[in-house]
Design a protein around this motif. Structure first.
Motif, PDB file in Angstrom:
ATOM      1  N   ILE A  65       0.857  -0.980   0.161  1.00  0.00           N
ATOM      2  CA  ILE A  65      -0.024   0.114   0.124  1.00  0.00           C
ATOM      3  C   ILE A  65       0.934   1.478  -0.078  1.00  0.00           C
ATOM      4  O   ILE A  65       0.535   2.387  -0.718  1.00  0.00           O
ATOM      5  N   GLN A  66       2.008   0.904   0.628  1.00  0.00           N
ATOM      6  CA  GLN A  66       3.008   2.427   0.815  1.00  0.00           C
ATOM      7  C   GLN A  66       3.574   2.453  -0.606  1.00  0.00           C
ATOM      8  O   GLN A  66       4.034   3.609  -0.775  1.00  0.00           O
ATOM      9  N   HIS A  67       3.524   1.487  -1.584  1.00  0.00           N
ATOM     10  CA  HIS A  67       4.294   1.640  -2.690  1.00  0.00           C
ATOM     11  C   HIS A  67       3.189   1.449  -3.761  1.00  0.00           C
ATOM     12  O   HIS A  67       3.383   0.800  -4.877  1.00  0.00           O
ATOM     13  N   LYS A  68       2.119   2.149  -3.707  1.00  0.00           N
ATOM     14  CA  LYS A  68       0.790   1.757  -4.784  1.00  0.00           C
ATOM     15  C   LYS A  68       1.375   2.342  -6.050  1.00  0.00           C
ATOM     16  O   LYS A  68       1.030   1.857  -7.283  1.00  0.00           O
ATOM     17  N   LYS A  69       2.160   3.359  -6.306  1.00  0.00           N
ATOM     18  CA  LYS A  69       2.533   4.043  -7.432  1.00  0.00           C
ATOM     19  C   LYS A  69       3.420   2.980  -8.141  1.00  0.00           C
ATOM     20  O   LYS A  69       3.215   2.635  -9.287  1.00  0.00           O
ATOM     21  N   GLY A  70       4.311   2.513  -7.436  1.00  0.00           N
ATOM     22  CA  GLY A  70       5.152   1.216  -7.973  1.00  0.00           C
ATOM     23  C   GLY A  70       4.333   0.013  -8.392  1.00  0.00           C
ATOM     24  O   GLY A  70       4.739  -0.375  -9.392  1.00  0.00           O
ATOM     25  N   PHE A  71       3.391  -0.268  -7.683  1.00  0.00           N
ATOM     26  CA  PHE A  71       2.688  -1.414  -8.149  1.00  0.00           C
ATOM     27  C   PHE A  71       1.717  -1.054  -9.486  1.00  0.00           C
ATOM     28  O   PHE A  71       1.981  -1.854 -10.179  1.00  0.00           O
ATOM     29  N   LEU A  72       1.445   0.160  -9.625  1.00  0.00           N
ATOM     30  CA  LEU A  72       0.531   0.580 -10.726  1.00  0.00           C
ATOM     31  C   LEU A  72       1.618   0.705 -12.157  1.00  0.00           C
ATOM     32  O   LEU A  72       1.497   0.466 -12.987  1.00  0.00           O
ATOM     33  N   ALA A  75       2.434  -2.565 -13.224  1.00  0.00           N
ATOM     34  CA  ALA A  75       1.476  -3.232 -14.114  1.00  0.00           C
ATOM     35  C   ALA A  75       1.576  -2.359 -15.630  1.00  0.00           C
ATOM     36  O   ALA A  75       1.243  -3.213 -16.477  1.00  0.00           O
ATOM     37  N   VAL A  76       1.910  -1.323 -15.703  1.00  0.00           N
ATOM     38  CA  VAL A  76       1.975  -0.794 -16.989  1.00  0.00           C
ATOM     39  C   VAL A  76       3.248  -1.146 -17.661  1.00  0.00           C
ATOM     40  O   VAL A  76       3.133  -1.540 -18.808  1.00  0.00           O
ATOM     41  N   ILE A  77       4.425  -1.397 -16.890  1.00  0.00           N
ATOM     42  CA  ILE A  77       5.395  -2.316 -17.669  1.00  0.00           C
ATOM     43  C   ILE A  77       5.120  -3.595 -18.183  1.00  0.00           C
ATOM     44  O   ILE A  77       5.386  -3.942 -19.143  1.00  0.00           O
ATOM     45  N   CYS A  78       4.401  -4.225 -17.439  1.00  0.00           N
ATOM     46  CA  CYS A  78       3.752  -5.433 -17.910  1.00  0.00           C
ATOM     47  C   CYS A  78       2.866  -5.505 -18.761  1.00  0.00           C
ATOM     48  O   CYS A  78       3.038  -6.166 -20.037  1.00  0.00           O
ATOM     49  N   GLN A  79       2.188  -4.304 -19.185  1.00  0.00           N
ATOM     50  CA  GLN A  79       1.207  -4.235 -20.219  1.00  0.00           C
ATOM     51  C   GLN A  79       1.800  -4.078 -21.567  1.00  0.00           C
ATOM     52  O   GLN A  79       1.657  -4.537 -22.448  1.00  0.00           O
ATOM     53  N   ALA A 170     -10.537   2.161  -0.120  1.00  0.00           N
ATOM     54  CA  ALA A 170      -9.836   2.522  -1.275  1.00  0.00           C
ATOM     55  C   ALA A 170      -8.431   1.740  -1.316  1.00  0.00           C
ATOM     56  O   ALA A 170      -8.089   1.588  -2.724  1.00  0.00           O
ATOM     57  N   ASP A 171      -7.489   1.519  -0.562  1.00  0.00           N
ATOM     58  CA  ASP A 171      -6.559   0.605  -0.842  1.00  0.00           C
ATOM     59  C   ASP A 171      -6.882  -0.861  -1.141  1.00  0.00           C
ATOM     60  O   ASP A 171      -6.250  -1.387  -2.160  1.00  0.00           O
ATOM     61  N   LEU A 172      -7.953  -1.270  -0.700  1.00  0.00           N
ATOM     62  CA  LEU A 172      -8.382  -2.730  -1.021  1.00  0.00           C
ATOM     63  C   LEU A 172      -9.198  -2.680  -2.687  1.00  0.00           C
ATOM     64  O   LEU A 172      -8.653  -3.402  -3.321  1.00  0.00           O
ATOM     65  N   ALA A 173      -9.595  -1.667  -2.847  1.00  0.00           N
ATOM     66  CA  ALA A 173     -10.289  -1.597  -4.343  1.00  0.00           C
ATOM     67  C   ALA A 173      -9.003  -1.118  -5.250  1.00  0.00           C
ATOM     68  O   ALA A 173      -9.097  -2.053  -6.423  1.00  0.00           O
ATOM     69  N   PHE A 174      -8.220  -0.620  -4.902  1.00  0.00           N
ATOM     70  CA  PHE A 174      -7.023  -0.422  -5.683  1.00  0.00           C
ATOM     71  C   PHE A 174      -6.328  -1.625  -6.039  1.00  0.00           C
ATOM     72  O   PHE A 174      -5.822  -2.075  -7.251  1.00  0.00           O
ATOM     73  N   VAL A 175      -5.981  -2.256  -4.922  1.00  0.00           N
ATOM     74  CA  VAL A 175      -5.312  -3.632  -5.002  1.00  0.00           C
ATOM     75  C   VAL A 175      -6.085  -4.578  -5.908  1.00  0.00           C
ATOM     76  O   VAL A 175      -5.316  -5.442  -6.789  1.00  0.00           O
ATOM     77  N   PHE A 176      -7.254  -4.829  -5.618  1.00  0.00           N
ATOM     78  CA  PHE A 176      -8.078  -5.689  -6.550  1.00  0.00           C
ATOM     79  C   PHE A 176      -8.075  -5.417  -8.009  1.00  0.00           C
ATOM     80  O   PHE A 176      -7.757  -6.195  -8.828  1.00  0.00           O
ATOM     81  N   TYR A 177      -8.565  -3.938  -8.190  1.00  0.00           N
ATOM     82  CA  TYR A 177      -8.557  -3.614  -9.281  1.00  0.00           C
ATOM     83  C   TYR A 177      -7.213  -3.846 -10.350  1.00  0.00           C
ATOM     84  O   TYR A 177      -7.120  -4.499 -11.454  1.00  0.00           O
ATOM     85  N   VAL A 178      -6.174  -3.339  -9.771  1.00  0.00           N
ATOM     86  CA  VAL A 178      -4.783  -3.396 -10.558  1.00  0.00           C
ATOM     87  C   VAL A 178      -4.248  -4.807 -10.654  1.00  0.00           C
ATOM     88  O   VAL A 178      -4.008  -5.501 -11.582  1.00  0.00           O
ATOM     89  N   SER A 179      -4.597  -5.923  -9.483  1.00  0.00           N
ATOM     90  CA  SER A 179      -4.265  -6.903  -9.718  1.00  0.00           C
ATOM     91  C   SER A 179      -5.162  -8.005 -10.700  1.00  0.00           C
ATOM     92  O   SER A 179      -4.379  -8.708 -11.672  1.00  0.00           O
ATOM     93  N   LEU A 180      -6.541  -7.599 -10.708  1.00  0.00           N
ATOM     94  CA  LEU A 180      -7.239  -8.376 -11.821  1.00  0.00           C
ATOM     95  C   LEU A 180      -7.388  -7.801 -13.192  1.00  0.00           C
ATOM     96  O   LEU A 180      -7.241  -8.583 -14.309  1.00  0.00           O
TER      97      LEU A 180
END
Length: 501
Positions: A65-72, A75-79, A170-180
């Motif tokens: 959660i502290q690194h949400k930007k990095g998580f997203l 995802a962009v790199i993976c895309q 908000a954190d949970l919704a972000f993690v679910f959305y980005v993961s799925l």
């Protein structure tokens, strides 16, 4: 009286949704067997291990959660990696539309296809616009836009949840959305699933704003903005009207008839006007000739009939049933009146009679099971030789055909025919199971607020639509995932701490 009716109605709705979500959780767990015979045992072991190491898991989650930007960003790199490495780029109907828009088909072929499937004309015009402006490079412009759409949805859903619920939700919704959704190759498939996601998320945001506002200080600019947005979204995905219907229903049960009348009239008329205007423009487009003859085009009733086939989307079974109403000597004709309304109605009646009450319930149960089963959101890209109308990635031959990294990506993430794909599928399914557990948790507790009732109706409306019309594919849930993810996040947040809904 209205207050009592409201409580009774939404109480019943939440009970129905609780049963549906328990079934969703059960189905998502059972689907592990489709991945591997031992997948359920591995999943049980991992969940037990997670429980035993829950303190460490919490630390890892806090770090994420502290690194949400990095998580997203990851995802962009993976895309980009998936987009570059893919061999099969666009498949089936989406490939026909794309090839027609980019002049890779004879005009007669795309005319025949769109005459049969007029619901795909807006997508064709969208793609044709980029071809006219950018030529063949329009493909990459649209792919970049798809990346923007899918990731913008994550940001909007996160900000929406922060504003209207809590940081935890908000954190949970972000993690679910980005993961799925973000860590998924769906963005490049050129279906209309991804395109409307940010629009749907904005719909939810503005509706929640309006439900939260005092009736005396309703923002008419926001109402008009919501209406224009909804009219545009409906052209892409007609099911986005479900969000507006849920909004009107919640307003109705508030009992403030003056406010309800004004808001419903303004948003209803404005949404209808925008959609009707855009739809009229599409119907009178002159980019591609469209044949308009009775029984040629697929209409809304046909998709109810399609929804009554064994899987809820069996095109061959649907056509075979309708052919019984066509003279044998005309069955091979292009325009044989196959989709005439009277034929479709007869076929719907025949199927309903054939099912009977209990058979229909069994069909609905099976169809719903298929709809909610897969954590990969029904990704169906197979090896190219199995595809009827493939469009190959232009980068494949000159750049990635023999590249080791590209082969690895295709093998583990992009082709369901490869046994190694099971690892990715398994991880996605674990996330899907947690999501479904959150959905169960959301309806275990009574949450009698306008915001939660609205989201509940928006979720139920989506599931009801897929029950009545074409369904049976988890991909069809993508258009409802913003509200589904929100509800699941509310449920999970409520497991450990009372949340503000």
């Amino acid at each position: 009286m209205l207050s009592k009716s409201k409580r009774t109605l939404f109480g019943f709705l939440h009970l129905v949704l609780l049963l549906l979500m328990v079934h969703w959780l059960y189905t998502s767990v059972v689907y592990l067997q489709e991945i591997s015979n031992i997948a359920i045992f591995i999943a049980v072991f991992l969940f037990l291990l997670t429980w035993l190491l829950r303190d460490r898991l919490k630390i890892a989650y806090v770090w994420l959660i502290q690194h949400k930007k990095g998580f997203l960003i990851g995802a962009v790199i993976c895309q980009f990696v998936m987009m570059v490495c893919a061999e099969l780029f666009i498949r089936r109907d989406a490939a026909v539309v794309f090839k027609g828009a980019f002049d890779l088909l004879k005009q007669s072929s795309i005319t025949n296809y769109l005459s049969r499937n007029p619901n795909n004309i807006p997508l064709f015009l969208y793609e044709k616009f980029f071809y006219v402006i950018f030529g063949s490079s329009g493909l990459w412009v649209m792919q970049l836009l798809n990346i923007l759409y899918v990731n913008l949805g994550a940001v909007l859903l996160y900000k929406l949840s922060q504003k209207h619920f809590s940081q935890k939700i908000a954190d949970l919704a972000f993690v679910f959305y980005v993961s799925l959704i973000c860590y998924s190759p769906y963005f490049y498939s050129m279906y209309t699933d991804i395109l409307p996601i940010p629009l749907i998320t904005l719909q939810l945001w503005w509706v929640l704003d309006l439900l939260k506002a005092d009736d005396a200080v309703i923002s008419w600019k926001e109402l008009l903005g919501l209406s224009v947005l909804s009219g545009v979204a409906m052209l892409i995905r007609p099911t986005t009207i479900i969000v507006m219907i849920a909004f009107w229903a919640v307003l109705f049960f508030r009992g403030n008839w003056k406010s309800f009348g004004k808001i419903a009239m303004v948003t209803g008329l404005a949404t209808g006007f925008v959609f009707a205007g855009l739809n009229t423009a599409v119907e009178h487009q002159s980019v591609v000739p469209i044949l308009k003859k009775e029984g040629l085009a697929k209409g809304p009733l046909l998709f109810i009939n399609l929804g009554l086939t064994d899987m809820g989307h069996n095109q061959e079974d649907m056509k075979e049933g309708l052919l019984a109403y066509i003279d044998e000597d005309k069955r091979s004709d292009y325009n044989n009146g196959l989709f005439k309304k009277e034929n479709v109605i007869k076929e719907i009646k025949r199927r309903l009679k054939e099912y009977g009450p209990w058979g229909l319930l069994g069909h609905i149960y099976y169809k719903q099971s298929l709809t909610v089963a897969e954590g990969t959101l029904g990704w169906l890209y197979r090896d190219v030789e199995y595809e009827k109308t493939p469009f190959i990635n232009p980068l494949y031959e000159p750049l990635t055909k023999n590249n080791g990294l590209a082969k690895w990506v295709r093998t583990y993430f992009l082709s369901i025919d490869r046994p190694q794909y099971k690892y990715y599928e398994f991880v996605k399914q674990l996330i899907w199971i947690v999501l479904s557990a959150g959905l169960v948790g959301a309806f275990l507790k009574r949450r009698d607020t306008d915001a939660f009732n609205f989201l509940s109706l928006a979720v139920f409306g989506g599931l009801l639509f897929l029950t009545i019309f074409e369904g049976g594919k988890t991909r069809y849930l993508i258009q409802f995932l913003p509200q589904i993810i929100l509800v699941a996040s509310i449920g999970l947040a409520g497991f450990s701490k009372k949340e503000n809904t």
